[in-house]
Write a protein that holds these residues in place. Sequence first.
Motif, PDB file in Angstrom:
ATOM      1  N   PRO A 207       0.807  -3.680 -11.832  1.00  0.00           N
ATOM      2  CA  PRO A 207       0.097  -3.692 -13.114  1.00  0.00           C
ATOM      3  C   PRO A 207      -1.005  -2.647 -13.111  1.00  0.00           C
ATOM      4  O   PRO A 207      -1.391  -2.141 -12.052  1.00  0.00           O
ATOM      5  N   TYR A 208      -1.523  -2.340 -14.301  1.00  0.00           N
ATOM      6  CA  TYR A 208      -2.515  -1.272 -14.405  1.00  0.00           C
ATOM      7  C   TYR A 208      -3.803  -1.623 -13.670  1.00  0.00           C
ATOM      8  O   TYR A 208      -4.405  -0.769 -13.020  1.00  0.00           O
ATOM      9  N   GLN A 209      -4.242  -2.870 -13.739  1.00  0.00           N
ATOM     10  CA  GLN A 209      -5.492  -3.261 -13.089  1.00  0.00           C
ATOM     11  C   GLN A 209      -5.230  -4.335 -12.048  1.00  0.00           C
ATOM     12  O   GLN A 209      -4.579  -5.335 -12.338  1.00  0.00           O
ATOM     13  N   VAL A 210      -5.754  -4.115 -10.848  1.00  0.00           N
ATOM     14  CA  VAL A 210      -5.614  -5.084  -9.751  1.00  0.00           C
ATOM     15  C   VAL A 210      -6.915  -5.122  -8.959  1.00  0.00           C
ATOM     16  O   VAL A 210      -7.535  -4.081  -8.703  1.00  0.00           O
ATOM     17  N   TRP A 211      -7.295  -6.312  -8.552  1.00  0.00           N
ATOM     18  CA  TRP A 211      -8.471  -6.539  -7.713  1.00  0.00           C
ATOM     19  C   TRP A 211      -7.985  -7.168  -6.425  1.00  0.00           C
ATOM     20  O   TRP A 211      -7.217  -8.128  -6.459  1.00  0.00           O
ATOM     21  N   TRP A 212      -8.408  -6.613  -5.286  1.00  0.00           N
ATOM     22  CA  TRP A 212      -7.939  -7.197  -4.029  1.00  0.00           C
ATOM     23  C   TRP A 212      -9.008  -7.209  -2.951  1.00  0.00           C
ATOM     24  O   TRP A 212      -9.963  -6.442  -2.970  1.00  0.00           O
ATOM     25  N   ASN A 213      -8.779  -8.111  -1.981  1.00  0.00           N
ATOM     26  CA  ASN A 213      -9.459  -8.103  -0.681  1.00  0.00           C
ATOM     27  C   ASN A 213      -8.430  -7.819   0.390  1.00  0.00           C
ATOM     28  O   ASN A 213      -7.294  -8.301   0.326  1.00  0.00           O
ATOM     29  N   TRP A 214      -8.842  -7.037   1.361  1.00  0.00           N
ATOM     30  CA  TRP A 214      -8.029  -6.813   2.556  1.00  0.00           C
ATOM     31  C   TRP A 214      -8.968  -6.775   3.746  1.00  0.00           C
ATOM     32  O   TRP A 214     -10.077  -6.220   3.645  1.00  0.00           O
ATOM     33  N   ALA A 215      -8.532  -7.373   4.854  1.00  0.00           N
ATOM     34  CA  ALA A 215      -9.327  -7.343   6.075  1.00  0.00           C
ATOM     35  C   ALA A 215      -8.404  -7.244   7.272  1.00  0.00           C
ATOM     36  O   ALA A 215      -7.275  -7.745   7.257  1.00  0.00           O
ATOM     37  N   SER A 216      -8.912  -6.595   8.318  1.00  0.00           N
ATOM     38  CA  SER A 216      -8.130  -6.408   9.527  1.00  0.00           C
ATOM     39  C   SER A 216      -9.058  -6.334  10.725  1.00  0.00           C
ATOM     40  O   SER A 216     -10.240  -5.978  10.587  1.00  0.00           O
ATOM     41  N   GLY A 217      -8.546  -6.689  11.885  1.00  0.00           N
ATOM     42  CA  GLY A 217      -9.305  -6.563  13.124  1.00  0.00           C
ATOM     43  C   GLY A 217      -8.366  -6.378  14.293  1.00  0.00           C
ATOM     44  O   GLY A 217      -7.241  -6.890  14.286  1.00  0.00           O
ATOM     45  N   SER A 218      -8.828  -5.641  15.303  1.00  0.00           N
ATOM     46  CA  SER A 218      -8.024  -5.391  16.497  1.00  0.00           C
ATOM     47  C   SER A 218      -8.926  -5.343  17.712  1.00  0.00           C
ATOM     48  O   SER A 218     -10.047  -4.819  17.638  1.00  0.00           O
ATOM     49  N   GLY A 219      -8.437  -5.875  18.819  1.00  0.00           N
ATOM     50  CA  GLY A 219      -9.212  -5.820  20.053  1.00  0.00           C
ATOM     51  C   GLY A 219      -8.661  -6.765  21.100  1.00  0.00           C
ATOM     52  O   GLY A 219      -7.580  -7.348  20.936  1.00  0.00           O
ATOM     53  N   ASP A 331     -13.413  -4.945  -0.592  1.00  0.00           N
ATOM     54  CA  ASP A 331     -13.279  -5.437  -1.963  1.00  0.00           C
ATOM     55  C   ASP A 331     -12.983  -4.221  -2.827  1.00  0.00           C
ATOM     56  O   ASP A 331     -13.776  -3.275  -2.877  1.00  0.00           O
ATOM     57  N   VAL A 332     -11.824  -4.234  -3.505  1.00  0.00           N
ATOM     58  CA  VAL A 332     -11.353  -3.058  -4.246  1.00  0.00           C
ATOM     59  C   VAL A 332     -10.917  -3.482  -5.643  1.00  0.00           C
ATOM     60  O   VAL A 332     -10.191  -4.463  -5.813  1.00  0.00           O
ATOM     61  N   LEU A 333     -11.350  -2.714  -6.647  1.00  0.00           N
ATOM     62  CA  LEU A 333     -10.886  -2.877  -8.019  1.00  0.00           C
ATOM     63  C   LEU A 333     -10.259  -1.559  -8.448  1.00  0.00           C
ATOM     64  O   LEU A 333     -10.917  -0.515  -8.463  1.00  0.00           O
TER      65      LEU A 333
END
Length: 336
Positions: A207-219, A331-333
């Motif tokens: 869709p034209y507008q999307v709001w998301w969270n993404w998180a990652s970790g490594s170790g 946090d991305v819009l």
Amino acid sequence: MIEREITQRVSLTAENGGLNHAALGWTRTPLHDTSGIPGRGQWGRNKRWEYWSVMTPKHIIALTVSCIDYLSLHSVWVYDRATGEAIDTTVLSPGGRSATLPASLGDGPARARTKKVTLDIDEIDGGTRLRGTTPRVSFDIIADRPAGHESLGVVVPWRRGGSTRRFQYTVKDAARPAHGTLTVDGTALNVPEGSWAVLDHGRGRWPYQVWWNWASGSGIVDGRVIGLQLGSKWTDGSGATENAVVVDGTLSKISEELVWDYDSSDWMKPWHIHGKRADLTFTPFYNKHSRTNVLVISTRTDQLFGTWSGWVLDSTDERVSVDGIEGFAEDVLNRW
């Protein structure tokens, strides 16, 4: 939530070009054929990209090769953790001629060719080779893929009015050991042991507008290699999540919509991500804040880099500690 694990090769799209409902589910290894993206009749909604983030003890490196039908976006970003200097080179070019992207993950190279940014992503024996050049930066980094290493693949449908015209296939691949060379302003720097790479591979119709969270970790925690993968907002209500933990290469799916608590008026405050199967705290040390507003495209990104603590339950209900691993939460819009 009950999510279906897919164990055989499947096409993301049906013969008519829409979503193949047999593709709904998640995988431990890439099994989705995404050659139907972009496809005809959906111009402007097709999104394809390869994004890699590499965290070293001294630097953070991010690279993107992408095409969203009407334009391509390619970028290289390097952050010096000691000095705080960030070098960002981003190029927007019309159409898709500057981007080469494989039909499906692993089917071929990804490349960007512009005057300011050149990128090459190649699958090699035992890993992925990442190379790039900009006016001030170049790098040649190998992201190892240890034997038996698993990654999370998920198809997320967006339903409206009983139909599913918009959908996304993502592969999130954390805890890839990285090594190689980074060169900044002519000075060659080692990418040493203890560096980690993370992949975000995307193919879909958005869709034209999307709001998301993404998180990652490594170790490494208590002698075990830990990879953490979390997501929210864009998956809410879809019947799918992109939550998982990888321990020594073995993936455990977290089929729960976790709660994300953070302060958008002060991004640097600790984030709390929690639910029945996880209780995690993310403490940022840097905010990569960016905005883009070009014609029909508008984006706002706050990507926080920092350190994780807390626990996640694996598929055997064992508590897996993530104390001390590094990564990011964002946090991305997007309007695109």
